[in-house]
Every structure is written in C-alpha cells, then in structure tokens.
Design a protein around this motif. Structure first.
Motif, PDB file in Angstrom:
ATOM      1  N   THR A  72       0.563  -1.259  -0.071  1.00 52.18           N
ATOM      2  CA  THR A  72       0.602   0.026   0.120  1.00 52.18           C
ATOM      3  C   THR A  72       0.884   1.307   0.276  1.00 52.18           C
ATOM      4  O   THR A  72       0.789   1.710  -0.850  1.00 52.18           O
ATOM      5  N   ALA A  73       2.053   1.008   0.413  1.00 49.02           N
ATOM      6  CA  ALA A  73       2.976   2.294   0.735  1.00 49.02           C
ATOM      7  C   ALA A  73       3.306   2.412   0.034  1.00 49.02           C
ATOM      8  O   ALA A  73       3.586   3.303  -0.969  1.00 49.02           O
ATOM      9  N   ALA A  74       3.670   1.705  -1.013  1.00 48.05           N
ATOM     10  CA  ALA A  74       4.832   1.632  -2.179  1.00 48.05           C
ATOM     11  C   ALA A  74       4.224   1.988  -3.681  1.00 48.05           C
ATOM     12  O   ALA A  74       4.221   3.168  -3.619  1.00 48.05           O
ATOM     13  N   ALA A  75       2.203   1.352  -3.146  1.00 50.51           N
ATOM     14  CA  ALA A  75       1.885   2.372  -4.381  1.00 50.51           C
ATOM     15  C   ALA A  75       1.584   3.701  -4.115  1.00 50.51           C
ATOM     16  O   ALA A  75       0.781   4.139  -5.138  1.00 50.51           O
ATOM     17  N   ALA A  76       1.062   4.047  -3.161  1.00 55.70           N
ATOM     18  CA  ALA A  76       0.801   5.722  -2.150  1.00 55.70           C
ATOM     19  C   ALA A  76       2.110   5.983  -2.911  1.00 55.70           C
ATOM     20  O   ALA A  76       1.748   7.327  -3.878  1.00 55.70           O
ATOM     21  N   THR A  77       3.475   5.279  -3.582  1.00 56.76           N
ATOM     22  CA  THR A  77       4.508   6.458  -3.630  1.00 56.76           C
ATOM     23  C   THR A  77       5.151   6.594  -4.974  1.00 56.76           C
ATOM     24  O   THR A  77       4.674   7.596  -4.925  1.00 56.76           O
ATOM     25  N   LEU A  78       4.590   5.838  -5.587  1.00 58.03           N
ATOM     26  CA  LEU A  78       3.779   5.390  -7.346  1.00 58.03           C
ATOM     27  C   LEU A  78       2.930   6.411  -7.472  1.00 58.03           C
ATOM     28  O   LEU A  78       3.667   7.203  -8.913  1.00 58.03           O
ATOM     29  N   ALA A  79       1.874   6.440  -6.901  1.00 59.42           N
ATOM     30  CA  ALA A  79       0.938   7.398  -7.918  1.00 59.42           C
ATOM     31  C   ALA A  79       1.083   8.769  -7.085  1.00 59.42           C
ATOM     32  O   ALA A  79       0.996   9.995  -7.848  1.00 59.42           O
ATOM     33  N   THR A  80       2.111   9.397  -6.586  1.00 60.40           N
ATOM     34  CA  THR A  80       2.147  10.999  -5.739  1.00 60.40           C
ATOM     35  C   THR A  80       3.243  10.728  -6.225  1.00 60.40           C
ATOM     36  O   THR A  80       3.696  11.852  -5.921  1.00 60.40           O
ATOM     37  N   GLY A  81       4.428  10.313  -6.230  1.00 60.90           N
ATOM     38  CA  GLY A  81       5.974  10.600  -6.449  1.00 60.90           C
ATOM     39  C   GLY A  81       6.155  11.408  -4.709  1.00 60.90           C
ATOM     40  O   GLY A  81       7.290  11.958  -4.734  1.00 60.90           O
ATOM     41  N   LYS A  82       5.248  11.186  -3.703  1.00 61.76           N
ATOM     42  CA  LYS A  82       6.071  11.310  -2.718  1.00 61.76           C
ATOM     43  C   LYS A  82       6.096  10.303  -1.445  1.00 61.76           C
ATOM     44  O   LYS A  82       5.568   9.392  -1.311  1.00 61.76           O
TER      45      LYS A  82
END
Length: 391
Positions: free
Chosen positions: A292-302
């Motif tokens: 979940t954390a990886a997907a959120a990072t990939l989606a936002t670039g943050k």
C-alpha cells in the motif's frame, strides 16, 4: 524497469508482490528458494479470510491448546467458535509465491547482494542457476528478507540492530494419537529447562509434527533442548524428516523506510508478536501495508508515503503488541513466574478472551468486565496473592 522489486519470497514478500501485481504494477519478486523457515505453522481464521487461504492449504485444524508448566502441570484450553489452522512452510511459501506469479509478478531466483543508485536504481543479486551477478532496475524496493535483513541492515536506520530470539525445530513423522500426543492439539511448554526466556512447542502438522523452541540466550544448546523436549513429549523415537533454524525478531523497528526508495516488511521490520512468537499473519499484513505504501508513493511521487506501512500496521496492532510484550516481560523471566502464568490460564475469562483475540487479531471490547477481572487476577498472580491452581 520494474515499479517495485520485492526482496524475499516468504509470506510477507509474496503478499506484497501479489497485491502490487494485482493493482497493475510491474513487480519483480526475488527469492533465494530452497530455504524453509522454522515455524510452528499456526494461522488464525482471520488470516484465511483476509488473504483468501482455503482449507486445502491446511495440514491440520487444532481445537485445543495445552499449556505445560515447569513442574509438568497441564491446562487444556478449548478453542471455542473456531480453530487454529496449521500449515507447513515448505508447501505454504511456494503456494504464495506461485499465486503472486499468477497475479503478474515476475519471479527471479537468487541471493540479494546490494542496491546501486548510479544512473537509476538497481537491485544487484547473484543468480542461483548461473552464479553470476544480475541486476533489476526499479523505482522502489520492499525488503522482506527476514529478521537479519540484508536490505534493512544497509538501508534503514536501526535495521542492523534488531533484537531477536534464535528458533530451532525438527519436523518429525507424527506418531498415532496416544497419551502424550494429540493430532488436533498444540502443546506449549513453559519450562526454563527447555527455554529460559521463551517456550517450547509441539504442533501437529497432519502426517508430521513440528517440535522446537526459541531463546535469546546464546549459551543454550538449541538441538539439545529440542531433544530434551522430544524426550519429555514421548517423541524421541519418531523419524526426523528435517531440521531448521532461524532468528525471530522481538520488536518492530521504530522506522521501516529509508525516506527514499526502500520500505521493510515482515520479519525484516520486526513484526512478530511478543510472547507468542506468532509471525505468519503479521508478516502477511506487513507485506500488504508495504505494498500500500509503495503504491501510494508511485502514484504521488512523494517518498514520505513510504511511512504509511508502519503507520497503518501500528494503527491496528500496536495495542495488542504492547499487551503481549508486557505479558512476556512479566511471566517469562523465571520458572516461578511461568508456573503462575500457567495457573492463570485455568481462568475461563482468560481462556475465552485469549483465543477470541487470537482468532480475530484484536483485543475484544465486547466484555469490559471480563477485562477488568483479568487485570485483577493477573495482578494477584504476579504478586503471589492468588494461590497457584493445581490439577
């Protein structure tokens, strides 16, 4: 170019890889293969529900837990309204990896070596078949490579100093049911002669059985302690099928990511339950929150979203871990304390709430008076105000 390289294909890494692949990401799953972690193999019904594990993966369903004190007193706790499922890691882990591949992850077999960041990010590994170094280009890395994680030691603050117990078990050919062995009962042995700071176990696996123990004390001979446990359990003459040993972490790390491109999961992040040593469920949850954390990072670039893994895990499980750690600190320090712990297990409120919490993976809030009663009984046993119950 992969979106994520997952290092380690145990329950945590395989879960992370499957979740990310199912959500449309390009995922590499790097696993050493051929290694079987020593594990009692217990999984709760909630794991089966949350991660879609069917009865076909179970080698046994346990309906009773027997607690055994240093003096040999026994307390049998029935598991009401549920069961403890038993899996064999030699079959369960490959099943999870195969499921991740079926979801779209690409499986690579080899040993993780390092991360390089010149002109992009690459995971360097030694391929098992050829023995040559290979690279996997990626945006993010999930380190799910065990308690002494190579990824964690080099990439995440505190990852090189995680405390752990050494666990060892022997998988033996199970005997027929008899006076000392029951194929639907887990035996947990609280005896300083077997483990001075943890416990020993006899867990049925259908045609086989896991017999083992764990300890943080380096001077303990793990193989001799397991031999003594087998003798005390009437299992000395059973055929030994395999022997396995590995570290089990004792405490979740304070930080699971490097603030750049790495997040840890499972044993690498230290998510094994205190007191019980239960790890499979928490490893799979750890894999899921890392995904979940990886997907959120990939989606936002943050990259700050990598912190979500630990935040999401602790939001649900911090209190349970704190309670279990307190229990371990209170009762595992001496045989006299272990005697009182087994005596406390006679209490019907303790029995019911313990296994309700185990099966549902949360503290049961429906019966507040029972919690108050248990707290008072616990205090009484620790202070010696309550006499030990003998059977």
């Amino acid at each position: 170019m992969f979106d994520v390289v997952v290092v380690g294909g145990g329950p945590s890494g395989a879960t992370a890889a499957e979740d990310l692949a199912r959500s449309g990401h390009r995922v590499a799953l790097l696993d050493r293969d051929g290694r079987i972690k020593p594990c009692g193999g217990a999984i709760p019904p909630r794991l089966m529900e949350d991660f879609h594990i069917t009865d076909e993966q179970l080698v046994a369903k346990v309906n009773t837990a027997r607690m055994i004190s240093p003096t040999g007193r026994q307390v049998d706790i029935p598991i009401e309204n549920g069961f403890v499922g038993m899996v064999d890691r030699k079959d369960f882990d490959p099943f999870l990896r195969e499921r991740a591949v079926a979801a779209g992850a690409e499986l690579f077999t080899g040993t993780y070596l390092r991360i390089e960041r010149q002109d992009g990010t690459r995971v360097v590994y030694r391929e098992k078949a050829s023995g040559e170094e290979r690279t996997l280009e990626t945006k993010l890395i999930i380190g799910a490579d065990g308690a002494r994680s190579r990824v964690g030691r080099t990439e995440v603050p505190g990852g090189d100093s995680i405390p752990y117990v050494l666990a060892y078990h022997e998988i033996i050919k199970a005997p027929p049911a008899n006076a000392t062995y029951d194929p639907v009962r887990c035996d947990v042995i609280y005896d300083g002669a077997i483990s001075p700071d943890f416990y020993g176990w006899v867990f049925p696996h259908g045609d086989s059985c896991s017999v083992g123990m764990g300890t943080e004390v380096g001077s303990v001979n793990l193989k001799q302690a397991t031999a003594d446990l087998r003798a005390a359990s009437g299992l000395t003459d059973c055929e030994t099928l395999r022997r396995e040993g590995a570290p089990i972490p004792l405490k979740p790390l304070d930080r699971w990511d490097n603030g750049l491109d790495v997040v840890l999961a499972g044993d690498a992040a230290g998510v094994v339950a205190p007191s019980s040593g239960e790890g499979i469920y928490y490893a799979m949850v750890g894999g899921r929150v890392a995904a979940t954390a990886a997907a959120a990072t990939l989606a936002t670039g943050k990259v700050k979203n990598l912190m979500l893994a630990r935040k999401l895990f602790m939001r649900e499980h911090k209190t349970v871990f704190r309670v279990l750690a307190s229990m371990q600190n209170a009762y595992y320090r001496s045989d006299s304390r272990r005697e009182r712990f087994v005596s406390l297990c006679h209490d019907i409120d303790v029995q019911r709430l313990t296994f309700e919490a185990y099966m549902n993976k949360k503290l049961v809030k429906a019966r507040p008076m029972a919690h108050i009663k248990i707290g008072l009984k616990n205090l009484g046993h620790l202070t010696g105000l309550v006499r030990e119950t003998h059977v």
